[in-house]
Design a protein around this motif. Structure first.
Motif, PDB file in Angstrom:
ATOM      1  N   LYS A  44      27.368  11.015  -9.104  1.00  0.00           N
ATOM      2  CA  LYS A  44      26.826  12.330  -8.776  1.00  0.00           C
ATOM      3  C   LYS A  44      25.550  12.551  -9.581  1.00  0.00           C
ATOM      4  CE  LYS A  44      31.381  14.249  -7.876  1.00  0.00           C
ATOM      5  NZ  LYS A  44      32.419  15.166  -8.358  1.00  0.00           N
ATOM      6  N   PRO A  45      24.639  13.384  -9.085  1.00  0.00           N
ATOM      7  CA  PRO A  45      23.361  13.586  -9.780  1.00  0.00           C
ATOM      8  C   PRO A  45      23.479  13.957 -11.256  1.00  0.00           C
ATOM      9  CG  PRO A  45      23.236  14.520  -7.594  1.00  0.00           C
ATOM     10  CD  PRO A  45      24.669  14.099  -7.797  1.00  0.00           C
ATOM     11  N   ARG A  46      24.341  14.878 -11.597  1.00  0.00           N
ATOM     12  CA  ARG A  46      24.450  15.305 -13.002  1.00  0.00           C
ATOM     13  C   ARG A  46      24.955  14.164 -13.885  1.00  0.00           C
ATOM     14  NH1 ARG A  46      24.405  19.889 -16.137  1.00  0.00           N
ATOM     15  NH2 ARG A  46      25.887  19.867 -17.860  1.00  0.00           N
ATOM     16  N   ILE A  47      25.909  13.391 -13.376  1.00  0.00           N
ATOM     17  CA  ILE A  47      26.444  12.256 -14.128  1.00  0.00           C
ATOM     18  C   ILE A  47      25.357  11.199 -14.299  1.00  0.00           C
ATOM     19  CG2 ILE A  47      28.126  10.371 -14.069  1.00  0.00           C
ATOM     20  CD1 ILE A  47      30.025  12.326 -12.605  1.00  0.00           C
ATOM     21  N   ALA A  48      24.590  10.950 -13.228  1.00  0.00           N
ATOM     22  CA  ALA A  48      23.505   9.971 -13.289  1.00  0.00           C
ATOM     23  C   ALA A  48      22.471  10.377 -14.338  1.00  0.00           C
ATOM     24  CB  ALA A  48      22.848   9.831 -11.917  1.00  0.00           C
ATOM     25  N   LEU A  86      36.738   3.146 -14.187  1.00  0.00           N
ATOM     26  CA  LEU A  86      35.422   2.600 -14.488  1.00  0.00           C
ATOM     27  C   LEU A  86      35.359   2.314 -15.986  1.00  0.00           C
ATOM     28  CD1 LEU A  86      32.346   2.042 -13.929  1.00  0.00           C
ATOM     29  CD2 LEU A  86      31.983   4.444 -14.525  1.00  0.00           C
ATOM     30  N   ASP A  87      34.961   1.108 -16.336  1.00  0.00           N
ATOM     31  CA  ASP A  87      34.740   0.741 -17.736  1.00  0.00           C
ATOM     32  C   ASP A  87      33.316   0.216 -17.846  1.00  0.00           C
ATOM     33  OD1 ASP A  87      37.333   1.237 -18.975  1.00  0.00           O
ATOM     34  OD2 ASP A  87      38.042  -0.365 -17.655  1.00  0.00           O
ATOM     35  N   LEU A  88      32.551   0.816 -18.743  1.00  0.00           N
ATOM     36  CA  LEU A  88      31.167   0.402 -18.979  1.00  0.00           C
ATOM     37  C   LEU A  88      31.041   0.053 -20.450  1.00  0.00           C
ATOM     38  CD1 LEU A  88      27.907   1.897 -17.719  1.00  0.00           C
ATOM     39  CD2 LEU A  88      28.238   1.754 -20.183  1.00  0.00           C
ATOM     40  N   LEU A 125      33.433   9.815  -9.060  1.00  0.00           N
ATOM     41  CA  LEU A 125      32.151   9.251  -9.480  1.00  0.00           C
ATOM     42  C   LEU A 125      31.467   8.561  -8.315  1.00  0.00           C
ATOM     43  CD1 LEU A 125      33.148   7.531 -12.846  1.00  0.00           C
ATOM     44  CD2 LEU A 125      32.202   9.815 -12.517  1.00  0.00           C
ATOM     45  N   GLY A 126      32.250   7.757  -7.586  1.00  0.00           N
ATOM     46  CA  GLY A 126      31.706   6.968  -6.490  1.00  0.00           C
ATOM     47  C   GLY A 126      32.726   5.959  -6.051  1.00  0.00           C
TER      48      GLY A 126
END
Length: 191
Positions: free
Chosen positions: A82-86, A124-126, A181-182
């Protein structure tokens, strides 16, 4: 939006110059505004509906890619944000990049940065990992970048973000539910 950010940057720089603020502070503020602008560029290409995580990371780290491209690796599946998360991810990666350049792995000739992310079982793991740089020690106090990474990023993703100031290099571990998130799509990687 891009014109607005350019105007904000001009006003802020003029204000800092008039107040005789040290160049280091002016550079930090300018870098953060530019990181926002790069995330907005990625979002504009997608009509502000979402952005690919890889595009956001690549955009945030882009200023370092021309100088250190062979020492920076990015890899992970397509995940829409989403835009805010990005925007928050872009700011966090910018802060990590700035610190890697000034004090961390990219301040040494052999230093490397690896950014990897996976999506498994709805999670999601980053991971941002610095290696082959100077010996790291935890900061004496938490600055803006640390707060953005540990608090704001975790809150925006609805998960956890942990900064580890391991002696061999800084590591960020972000874990969050992928839902909202996506979605995972095709494999994407860049070296």
């Amino acid at each position: 939006m891009k014109n607005t950010l350019a105007t904000v940057q001009t006003v802020v720089l003029a204000t800092l110059r008039d107040a005789a603020v040290p160049q280091e502070i002016a550079n930090a503020v300018t870098g953060r505004i530019q990181a926002l602008a790069r995330s907005h560029d990625v979002l504009t290409e997608e009509a502000w509906a979402s952005a690919l995580l890889g595009d956001v990371v690549r955009g945030a780290i882009e200023p370092l890619m021309t100088q250190f491209g062979d020492r920076i690796s990015l890899e992970g599946p397509d995940v829409r944000l989403k835009p805010r998360i990005a925007t928050m991810l872009s700011l966090a990666i910018h802060e990590l990049s700035s610190n890697a350049l000034a004090y961390g792995s990219l301040s040494e000739p052999e230093g490397k940065v690896s950014v990897r992310w996976t999506v498994r079982d709805g999670q999601l793991d980053l991971e941002w990992r610095e290696s082959d740089g100077p010996t790291v020690s935890p900061p004496k106090q938490k600055g803006y970048g640390t707060r953005v990474v540990e608090r704001v990023l975790a809150a925006e993703f609805g998960g956890t973000a942990e900064l580890d100031f391991a002696s061999e290099g800084v590591v960020l571990r972000l874990s969050a539910p992928a839902e909202g998130l996506g979605r995972e799509a095709t494999q994407w990687s860049m070296r």
